[in-house]
Motif scaffolding. Structure first.
Motif, PDB file in Angstrom:
ATOM      1  N   CYS A 104       0.844  -1.199   0.000  1.00 54.19           N
ATOM      2  CA  CYS A 104       0.000   0.000   0.000  1.00 54.19           C
ATOM      3  C   CYS A 104       0.879   1.250   0.000  1.00 54.19           C
ATOM      4  CB  CYS A 104      -0.950  -0.011   1.200  1.00 54.19           C
ATOM      5  SG  CYS A 104      -2.223   1.266   1.120  1.00 54.19           S
ATOM      6  N   CYS A 135      -2.378   4.441  -2.647  1.00 56.92           N
ATOM      7  CA  CYS A 135      -3.211   3.525  -1.872  1.00 56.92           C
ATOM      8  C   CYS A 135      -3.562   4.146  -0.521  1.00 56.92           C
ATOM      9  CB  CYS A 135      -2.458   2.205  -1.683  1.00 56.92           C
ATOM     10  SG  CYS A 135      -3.214   1.037  -0.540  1.00 56.92           S
ATOM     11  N   THR A 164      -8.276  -3.852  -4.889  1.00 50.07           N
ATOM     12  CA  THR A 164      -7.547  -2.736  -5.471  1.00 50.07           C
ATOM     13  C   THR A 164      -6.169  -2.630  -4.826  1.00 50.07           C
ATOM     14  OG1 THR A 164      -7.664  -0.377  -6.018  1.00 50.07           O
ATOM     15  CG2 THR A 164      -8.470  -1.004  -3.867  1.00 50.07           C
ATOM     16  N   HIS A 165      -5.260  -1.927  -5.484  1.00 48.73           N
ATOM     17  CA  HIS A 165      -3.912  -1.651  -4.966  1.00 48.73           C
ATOM     18  C   HIS A 165      -3.131  -2.911  -4.611  1.00 48.73           C
ATOM     19  CE1 HIS A 165      -4.684   2.638  -4.939  1.00 48.73           C
ATOM     20  NE2 HIS A 165      -5.798   2.425  -4.267  1.00 48.73           N
TER      21      HIS A 165
END
Length: 165
Positions: free
Chosen positions: A70, A74, A139-140
């Motif tokens: 992250c 993020c 996501t990310h």
């Protein structure tokens, strides 16, 4: 001048008592439990917001540790739950949670709250006491998953199981 000294003296003797009694850590647990009709009980942080683990090790993940995976973009959407100053004893828990699972992990020069070893994040699109709308988002480099009171990921819907690589 004497009136100023009296006011300053009175303020200096009352301020420490007021500060000691107003600390949120003394009244409210750091972690507590909320309930959602879709996923059941889940962990929330000190302000009633859902906290999330970031699963980067299962299908669709990038394989990096969560805090490494992250990055800056993020963290705008998923800010880590930073605590400072902190010791494990500061991370108190409500009934139904295990105080031995509450802790923190180092992230550069910061400490991030953890539960059952998972660094925890907030979802920036949720406010206080809103449901876990970030649960199940991919996501990310991984999956954002709410935690059950036992510290395990709540694996619902399309979220892969821990053995689904």
């Amino acid at each position: 001048m004497p009136r100023f000294i009296l006011v300053a003296l009175l303020a200096s003797t009352l301020a420490p008592a007021a500060l000691a009694s107003d600390g949120p850590d003394e009244k409210e647990p750091f972690f507590s439990v909320a309930n959602d009709e879709d996923i059941g009980p889940y962990i929330v942080g000190p302000n009633g917001r859902a906290v999330y683990m970031f699963d980067t090790q299962t299908r669709g993940g990038d394989g990096l540790p969560p805090l490494e995976s992250c990055g800056p973009r993020c963290r705008e959407a998923w800010p880590p739950l930073v605590v400072a100053p902190v010791t494990t004893k500061n991370l108190s828990v409500s009934d139904g949670l295990d105080p031995n699972l509450a802790g923190s992990v180092t992230d550069g020069d910061k400490l991030v709250a953890s539960y059952n070893g998972h660094p925890l994040f907030y979802f920036n699109r949720e406010g206080e006491s809103e449901g876990p709308s970030g649960h199940g988002i991919h996501t990310h480099g991984g999956w954002w998953i709410a935690l059950a009171p036992n510290g395990n990921a709540i694996r619902t819907g399309t979220i892969p199981s821990e053995t689904d690589y």
